[in-house]
Every structure is written in structure tokens, then in C-alpha cells.
Design an enzyme around this catalytic site. Structure first.
Site, mmCIF file in Angstrom:
data_model
loop_
_atom_site.group_PDB
_atom_site.id
_atom_site.type_symbol
_atom_site.label_atom_id
_atom_site.label_comp_id
_atom_site.label_asym_id
_atom_site.label_seq_id
_atom_site.Cartn_x
_atom_site.Cartn_y
_atom_site.Cartn_z
ATOM 1 N N HIS A 1 0.835 -1.207 0.000
ATOM 2 C CA HIS A 1 0.000 0.000 0.000
ATOM 3 C C HIS A 1 0.868 1.254 0.000
ATOM 4 O O HIS A 1 0.524 2.254 -0.630
ATOM 5 C CB HIS A 1 -0.934 -0.008 1.218
ATOM 6 C CG HIS A 1 -2.013 -1.048 1.085
ATOM 7 N ND1 HIS A 1 -3.322 -0.734 0.848
ATOM 8 C CD2 HIS A 1 -1.951 -2.405 1.102
ATOM 9 C CE1 HIS A 1 -4.033 -1.855 0.741
ATOM 10 N NE2 HIS A 1 -3.212 -2.884 0.895
ATOM 11 N N ASP B 1 -6.105 5.813 1.970
ATOM 12 C CA ASP B 1 -6.222 4.423 1.541
ATOM 13 C C ASP B 1 -7.660 3.971 1.814
ATOM 14 O O ASP B 1 -8.165 4.135 2.930
ATOM 15 C CB ASP B 1 -5.233 3.575 2.343
ATOM 16 C CG ASP B 1 -5.004 2.224 1.721
ATOM 17 O OD1 ASP B 1 -6.002 1.548 1.398
ATOM 18 O OD2 ASP B 1 -3.838 1.836 1.559
ATOM 19 N N CYS C 1 14.819 -7.386 -2.432
ATOM 20 C CA CYS C 1 15.595 -6.726 -3.494
ATOM 21 C C CYS C 1 14.880 -5.459 -3.918
ATOM 22 O O CYS C 1 13.782 -5.180 -3.438
ATOM 23 C CB CYS C 1 15.753 -7.666 -4.685
ATOM 24 S SG CYS C 1 14.215 -7.924 -5.589
#
Ligand code: UDX
Length: 462
Positions: free
Chosen positions: A22, A116, A336
Site C-alpha cells: 500500500h 487508503d 531486493c
């Protein structure tokens, strides 16, 4: 003539639900607003803000934190999702109100809260202070449509038969977001997703991190009902001219990326030879699924780069050591910079759980996918990747054991890396990459929607 009632650099609060999937799209949207002259303050929770690894790309965006009631541990400390949401929904509005009051008196005062959609109470806070309230959805138009239909009582749940929704392909129960078919396993998450729509008719804007051209009919349908606009893909690279060289990370990461090790390893691999494997920031795989994937990767004889979060590492079988190159031609890392990995020419295939961000990132960077969705919206995203955009394949789970077996994985890796279907999928991927890039680029559908949003900030009428 300039409208003097509108501030020159309007200030928006962007309130994210505290998880990586999010924060990334909302942070990226914040950067796009910043680029268009909007001052942005990104708001997360105190618990997650302590764990974020920042980067200089965020220095122009102010960061603030509110309380979710669990300042030392967030959802993990709550004991259950139910306890977490109950407390967050009680404490959050008070804490956000305090922040707004502080900013109103200390300046620059905010004129808008982009929240949100999982936190619908933020709309009440915005309206209490007379601010513009914009809901932000981090999932696809299709998935939002499913939950919209549930909230309006237009979809019978649990879903047991084929469903036809406006602008969408027929969805079988196995294509639906998991909560809609299985109300018992995750009742709280189902309720939270449905509740996103409970007060939406009062929102000034409904922003969705989808791309108009990817889900045109569903987006059109939503636009007839609500002030709905697509603003995706929320991927930094897509609006840059030279994606490979200028691709950037989002900027705030919950886990520290093993960046140098990853890029050094990737740089020695031939073009298109590596299978990149990641299941995002939340999904927890069954131990036998983890072992089947490991065996599948080993037997495929391909190079592989596998992200295994610390909480998942103990499920790895013997011989799959984290951090060093294993004898199976693979590198396993904790985390990563996914965008840099996906845009590296060594990567030929993405084995993914189909989180909406991962899906949009692969699509925007033209990488074909092997889809192994786990739960929630990922299942519907997988359906679209396979059957609508036709740039991925789904190895099926063994009916008896409920996991995707290693033989299936080997078969489909080969099919994509060497077979005709892989070739066809790569052609489609090239097309969608162009379309997604154009949508986010100057004058594209999402760029125009963001321009419209920015132009109208300060004047609440649409
Ligand atoms: C979840 C849901 O699955 C997703 O569909 C929803 O919309 C948001 O919450 P998550 O499961 O974490 O998110 O997946 P995803 O949406 O793919 O987000 C993961 C993000 O982490 C991506 O932006 C990805 O680039 C990033 N990531 C992942 C990294 O930066 N490094 C990694 O090693 C792995």
C-alpha cells in the site's frame, strides 16, 4: 485567468495503510503530485514508520505518523486482524484529527486527504475539517468491482457459481478474490474490503491504481457511478524516457534490500536467462509449496533469483542457502529492489504471487509471468494476466495436496523460456508495456486524470 481561491501549491495528506503493497503505490502517486506542484505529506502509522528504510528520492515528501493503537508492533502485536482493525478504527480517527489540527495551526494547512480506501474513516476526518476527501484504491478496477457488488448486496456470497459483472470476463469461483468464496477463513479482511465502499458516495474523488486501457469497460462503469479515475501504473519507471537506466526504487522499504549482491549476480547472467521469484511482502507459503518450488527451480536448470523474507526462510529445503549462490544456479536474497530486477535484461520470467503492484510492475516493464496466486485479489489478478492480457501462465495446483508440484513448475518454466507460447506472451507483454507507459506518460490517460485532480484541488465541486 488564475483562480485566486485555489492555493498555488496545495498541500495534500496521503494516508497509507501500513504495509509495503500500500505504501509503494501511494508514495509513487505522491511523487507524481509533487512533480505537478502539490506539496505532499505521506502519513503512515508509528509502528511501520520505525521499520522503514528510506532513500533520498523521498526528501521532498514530508513524512508523518499516526497511531494505530499498536505503536510497537502494528498488526503483528494485535494478536488478530479483528483486534487490529477494531483498535485502529477507534484510535486512527483521533490521531489523524490531531495531526490535521497541528498542521492547520502550524502550516502549511492541508486542503485534501487522499486516504487508503481500507481506512474509510479518514473521509469523516477530512469532512470534519472541510477538506477534500479522496479515496485511493491499491487494487485493480475488477477487484474493486467485486467488493462494490458485495457491499451493495448485488453479489451473493459466498460465491459458488460463475459470476458476470459489468465489463469483466465471466469469473468462476476459482477466479474470485479468495475472501468472497471463503467467508470463514478471513472474515475480518472480507469485512474491511467490503467496507471500503460503505461511505464512498460521499468521497470527492475515487482514485484507483489501475490503468484505464487495461480495464476500460470496468473503469467506464465505475465512472458512471462515482468520481472514479485511474491513475496507474504507479511505477516510477513508466513515465521516464529511458526506463532501464533511470528506473528507480519507490523509496521506502520495510526490509533492507540485498541490492549489491543481487545486481552483481544478475550482471553475470545471459539475457533473458533468469527466473525471478517473489511472493511479495505478506504471503506465507505452505512449507510443502516452498519445497516444491525449490525442487522445480532446481530441476528446471535455469538461473533463478528468489526473494525469501526472513520469516519464510526456515521453510527452505536443505541446500538452498540464503545469501550465497546455491549449487542449483540460484541466488536467494531477503529482499531486493524489485523494479531494478524486473528491468534488468537478465530476467526472462517472473514467478509471482500476483500482488497488484507486482502485476503492474511486470506488465509495465514487459516481463512475462508464471502466476502462483496465494489469496485475496491475487487470484483475480492471475486470471487477468493469463486470459485477458495473455502475458502469463498458471501452473495448476495438485487437487489432492493443494500445492503446485515441481513437475508442473519445470514444465511451465520451459514452456515460457523456450516454447511458442512464451514467444507469444512476450509479444503481448511488449504491447502492454507500451500501453502502460503511455497511460502514465505526459498526456496519457492517467496523467490527464492526475492533472484534472490537481487542477480542481481547492475547489471541491467536480
Ligand atoms: C498486497 C496485495 O497482494 C496487493 O495485491 C495489494 O494491492 C496490496 O497489498 P503484496 O502482497 O506485498 O501486497 O504484493 P504487491 O502488491 O506485489 O506489493 C509488493 C511490493 O513490494 C511491490 O511494489 C514490489 O516491487 C515490492 N518488492 C517486493 C520489493 O521492492 N522487493 C522485493 O524483494 C519484493
Amino acid at each position: 485567468m488564475e483562480d485566486s481561491s485555489k492555493p498555488r501549491n496545495p498541500h495534500c495528506l496521503v494516508l497509507s495503510y501500513p504495509s509495503q503493497g500500500h505504501i509503494n503505490p501511494m508514495l509513487q502517486f505522491s511523487k507524481r503530485l509533487l512533480h505537478k506542484g502539490v506539496k505532499v505529506t505521506l502519513v503512515t502509522t508509528k509502528s511501520i514508520s520505525k521499520t522503514l528504510h528510506g532513500s533520498s528520492s523521498c526528501t521532498s515528501i514530508a513524512l508523518e505518523a499516526i497511531s494505530d493503537g499498536f505503536d510497537d508492533g502494528g498488526i503483528g502485536a494485535a494478536g488478530s486482524p479483528e483486534a487490529y482493525f477494531e483498535r485502529f478504527y477507534k484510535v486512527g480517527p483521533e490521531s489523524l484529527s490531531e495531526l490535521v489540527e497541528r498542521l492547520i495551526s502550524g502550516g502549511p494547512p492541508p486542503i485534501c486527504i487522499i486516504y487508503d480506501a481500507l481506512l474509510p474513516w479518514a473521509l469523516d476526518v477530512a469532512q470534519k475539517f472541510g477538506l477534500v476527501g479522496a479515496a485511493f484504491f491499491t487494487m485493480s478496477c475488477a477487484v474493486n468491482s467485486v467488493f462494490y457488488h458485495c457491499q451493495k448486496g448485488l453479489l451473493e456470497v459466498p460465491v459458488r457459481k460463475q459470476v458476470l459483472l459489468p465489463g469483466m470476463p465471466p469469473l468462476e469461483p476459482q477466479d474470485m478474490p479468495s475472501y468472497v468464496c471463503d467467508l470463514e477463513s478471513y472474515p475480518t479482511f472480507f469485512r474491511v474490503l467490503v467496507n471500503q465502499f460503505s461511505n464512498l458516495d460521499r468521497a470527492d474523488w475515487v482514485l484507483c491504481s489501475g490503468v484505464y486501457e487495461l480495464e476500460q469497460e470496468t473503469a467506464d462503469w465505475f465512472m458512471k457511478l462515482l468520481p472514479f479515475r485511474t491513475i496507474g501504473p504507479t511505477v516510477p519507471s513508466t513515465y521516464l524516457d529511458n526506463r532501464i537506466e533511470q528506473v528507480n526504487e519507490y523509496g521506502l522499504s520495510i526490509l533492507k534490500p540485498d541490492h549489491d549482491t543481487t545486481m552483481k549476480w544478475l550482471s553475470t547472467k545471459p539475457k533473458g536467462s533468469v527466473v525471478y521469484v517473489s511472493f511479495g511482502s505478506v504471503a506465507e507459503l505452505r512449507i510443502d509449496q516452498m519445497q516444491e518450488i525449490a525442487m522445480g527451480l532446481k530441476r528446471s536448470n535455469c538461473y533463478f533469483l528468489w526473494v525469501v523474507r526472513p520469516s519464510e526462510a526456515e521453510k527452505l529445503p536443505q541446500g538452498f542457502a540464503k545469501g550465497t549462490e546455491t549449487s542449483q544456479k540460484g541466488l536467494i536474497v531477503t529482499w531486493c529492489r524489485q523494479l531494478e530486477v524486473l528491468s534488468h535484461e537478465g530476467v526472462g520470467l517472473f514467478m509471482t504471487h500476483c500482488g497488484w503492484n507486482s502485476t503492474m510492475e511486470a506488465l509495465s516493464l514487459g516481463v512475462v509471468m508464471l502466476v502462483i496466486p496465494q489469496w485475496t485479489d491475487q487470484i483475480t489478478n492471475a486470471k487477468y494476466i493469463m486470459d485477458v492480457w495473455r502475458m502469463g501462465l498458471r501452473p495448476l495446483a495438485d487437487k489432492e495436496r493443494g500445492v503446485v508440484r515441481s513437475e508442473e513448475i519445470v514444465h511451465w518454466i520451459r514452456e515460457v523460456m523456450e516454447g511458442e507460447r512464451g514467444k507469444e506472451m512476450r509479444e503481448n507483454a511488449g504491447k502492454w508495456k507500451r500501453i502502460a507507459g503511455e497511460a502514465a506518460g505526459e498526456g496519457g490517460s492517467s496523467d490527464r486524470n492526475i492533472d484534472e485532480f490537481v487542477a480542481k484541488l481547492g475547489g471541491k465541486t467536480l
